[in-house]
Design a protein around this motif. Sequence first.
Motif, PDB file in Angstrom:
ATOM      1  N   HIS A 110       1.155  -1.628   0.317  1.00  0.00           N
ATOM      2  CA  HIS A 110       0.344  -0.043   0.115  1.00  0.00           C
ATOM      3  C   HIS A 110       0.839   1.243  -0.033  1.00  0.00           C
ATOM      4  O   HIS A 110       0.538   2.431  -1.038  1.00  0.00           O
ATOM      5  CB  HIS A 110      -0.510  -0.221   0.882  1.00  0.00           C
ATOM      6  CG  HIS A 110      -1.946   1.177   1.811  1.00  0.00           C
ATOM      7  ND1 HIS A 110      -3.105   0.922   1.369  1.00  0.00           N
ATOM      8  CD2 HIS A 110      -1.335   2.297   2.404  1.00  0.00           C
ATOM      9  CE1 HIS A 110      -3.451   2.279   1.080  1.00  0.00           C
ATOM     10  NE2 HIS A 110      -2.523   2.950   2.120  1.00  0.00           N
ATOM     11  N   HIS A 114       1.577   4.355  -2.804  1.00  0.00           N
ATOM     12  CA  HIS A 114       1.006   5.420  -3.008  1.00  0.00           C
ATOM     13  C   HIS A 114       2.096   6.698  -3.401  1.00  0.00           C
ATOM     14  O   HIS A 114       1.702   7.861  -3.868  1.00  0.00           O
ATOM     15  CB  HIS A 114       1.009   6.080  -1.082  1.00  0.00           C
ATOM     16  CG  HIS A 114      -0.252   5.843  -0.556  1.00  0.00           C
ATOM     17  ND1 HIS A 114      -1.031   7.382  -0.921  1.00  0.00           N
ATOM     18  CD2 HIS A 114      -0.762   5.290   0.369  1.00  0.00           C
ATOM     19  CE1 HIS A 114      -1.994   6.591   0.584  1.00  0.00           C
ATOM     20  NE2 HIS A 114      -1.460   5.815   0.754  1.00  0.00           N
ATOM     21  N   TYR A 131       5.710  10.299   2.548  1.00  0.00           N
ATOM     22  CA  TYR A 131       3.866   9.794   2.632  1.00  0.00           C
ATOM     23  C   TYR A 131       3.394   9.538   4.179  1.00  0.00           C
ATOM     24  O   TYR A 131       4.316   9.289   5.319  1.00  0.00           O
ATOM     25  CB  TYR A 131       4.388   8.560   2.444  1.00  0.00           C
ATOM     26  CG  TYR A 131       3.315   7.087   2.637  1.00  0.00           C
ATOM     27  CD1 TYR A 131       2.657   7.975   2.071  1.00  0.00           C
ATOM     28  CD2 TYR A 131       3.871   6.295   3.432  1.00  0.00           C
ATOM     29  CE1 TYR A 131       1.555   6.408   2.858  1.00  0.00           C
ATOM     30  CE2 TYR A 131       2.825   5.161   3.221  1.00  0.00           C
ATOM     31  CZ  TYR A 131       1.496   5.621   3.044  1.00  0.00           C
ATOM     32  OH  TYR A 131       0.818   4.562   4.151  1.00  0.00           O
ATOM     33  N   SER A 133       0.015   9.471   6.651  1.00  0.00           N
ATOM     34  CA  SER A 133      -1.180   9.289   6.143  1.00  0.00           C
ATOM     35  C   SER A 133      -1.541   9.076   7.202  1.00  0.00           C
ATOM     36  O   SER A 133      -0.978   9.624   8.852  1.00  0.00           O
ATOM     37  CB  SER A 133      -1.479   7.923   5.472  1.00  0.00           C
ATOM     38  OG  SER A 133      -0.545   7.687   5.735  1.00  0.00           O
ATOM     39  N   ASP A 287      -6.425   6.959  -0.248  1.00  0.00           N
ATOM     40  CA  ASP A 287      -6.494   6.145  -0.476  1.00  0.00           C
ATOM     41  C   ASP A 287      -7.184   5.566  -1.431  1.00  0.00           C
ATOM     42  O   ASP A 287      -8.332   6.271  -1.569  1.00  0.00           O
ATOM     43  CB  ASP A 287      -6.863   4.688   0.771  1.00  0.00           C
ATOM     44  CG  ASP A 287      -5.816   4.713   1.660  1.00  0.00           C
ATOM     45  OD1 ASP A 287      -4.699   5.262   1.177  1.00  0.00           O
ATOM     46  OD2 ASP A 287      -6.272   3.629   2.736  1.00  0.00           O
ATOM     47  N   MET A 291      -4.339   3.895  -7.801  1.00  0.00           N
ATOM     48  CA  MET A 291      -2.572   2.858  -7.552  1.00  0.00           C
ATOM     49  C   MET A 291      -2.465   2.264  -6.617  1.00  0.00           C
ATOM     50  O   MET A 291      -1.391   1.851  -7.394  1.00  0.00           O
ATOM     51  CB  MET A 291      -2.412   4.252  -5.366  1.00  0.00           C
ATOM     52  CG  MET A 291      -2.972   3.539  -4.884  1.00  0.00           C
ATOM     53  SD  MET A 291      -2.611   4.833  -3.162  1.00  0.00           S
ATOM     54  CE  MET A 291      -3.013   3.337  -2.212  1.00  0.00           C
TER      55      MET A 291
HETATM   56 FE   FE2 Z   1      -2.948   4.929   2.603  1.00  0.00          FE
END
Ligand code: FE2
Length: 332
Positions: A110, A114, A131, A133, A287, A291
């Motif tokens: 995951h 991204h 990154y 999140s 999300d 991606m």
């Molecule tokens: Fe995410």
Amino acid sequence: TFILGIEGTAWNLSAAIVTETEVIAEVTETYKPETGGIHPREAAQHHAKYAASVIKRLLAEAKKKGVQPSEIDGIAFSQGPGLGPCLRTVATAARMLSISLGVPLIGVNHCIAHIEVGIWRTPAKDPVVLYVSGANSQVISYMGGRYRVFGETLDIGLGNALDKFARKAGLPHPGGPKIEAYAKNATKYIPLPYVIKGMDLSFSGLSTAASEALKKAPLEDVCYSYQETAFAMVVEVAERALAHTGKKEILLAGGVGANARLREMLNEMCEARGAKFYVPEKRFMGDNGTMIAYTGLLMYKSGITLSLEESRVNPNFRTDDVEVTWIKEEEM
Ligand code: FE2
Ligand code: ATP
């Protein structure tokens, strides 16, 4: 090449079909908790309830664009990291599709998804990636066949830290956007703990201190101070990664990247260092199924697929566990 990808690590169930150059279709169903944060089992039930209809709608939209199910070359799914029950639900849907269409499975990390979608949708080539999140906060860059983690949170992700504070302040989930809005009306900065250890970060003390500060200071000022402190921390680590790697690009990824103040601070840092700053369109930052599908496509084309036996999910799947077979260094 056509790849169908399904994302479902946490609150968003989203499926997409992509080619090398285009998003053919994307369909999303979002789980919204009635109270508090995400309940893993409820989120998984949400994904199970909507999986069939999301896929049906996705295939119907693709057909409208002239793409038939029989043309799909592989099924990508978010294999981890994420909430176990959610991951297992999505993997089950992916296995069923893979069997019924007779095409291979591709297990996507995951966090890497991204990054890859950001590189796809911006001019970035070889960036340092910030990154940030809900569950994850990492500074990442490609080096020697892997996405290396230069620095990361030692406790909770920045988004979850913001959400936790927001809940204590009585704001609805997700708290990040609410905090951003209140911060705009602040009049004063309140000092809060700024915690960097080596290249790593810690947000849980900051979150607790901010909640405490609410007893004495207005919500607006605390929101503002929280943002200034937390964002300065992540910008500092990103800047050090630029210095260390000699790279000249920053790519912002993850849901917290929607924050305008964070973007402004990163942009200032990049301007001061002569680096380029890239942010993908908002729909590709949180999300999304695209991606997963697109990263699946890169993996599929480099020969990486999974057998059913290998398709177990991994809630603790790390960014640097993945051998990046799809990047050719001489092309960078
Ligand atoms: Fe995410
Ligand atoms: P991951 O599984 O990668 O950890 P995630 O499931 O948490 O991701 P994302 O969409 O990447 O999902 O991020 C959601 C987080 O982003 C939430 O914590 C939310 O509060 C935060 N967020 C969204 N918009 C903003 C904003 N404008 N400012 C700050 N935080 C924001």
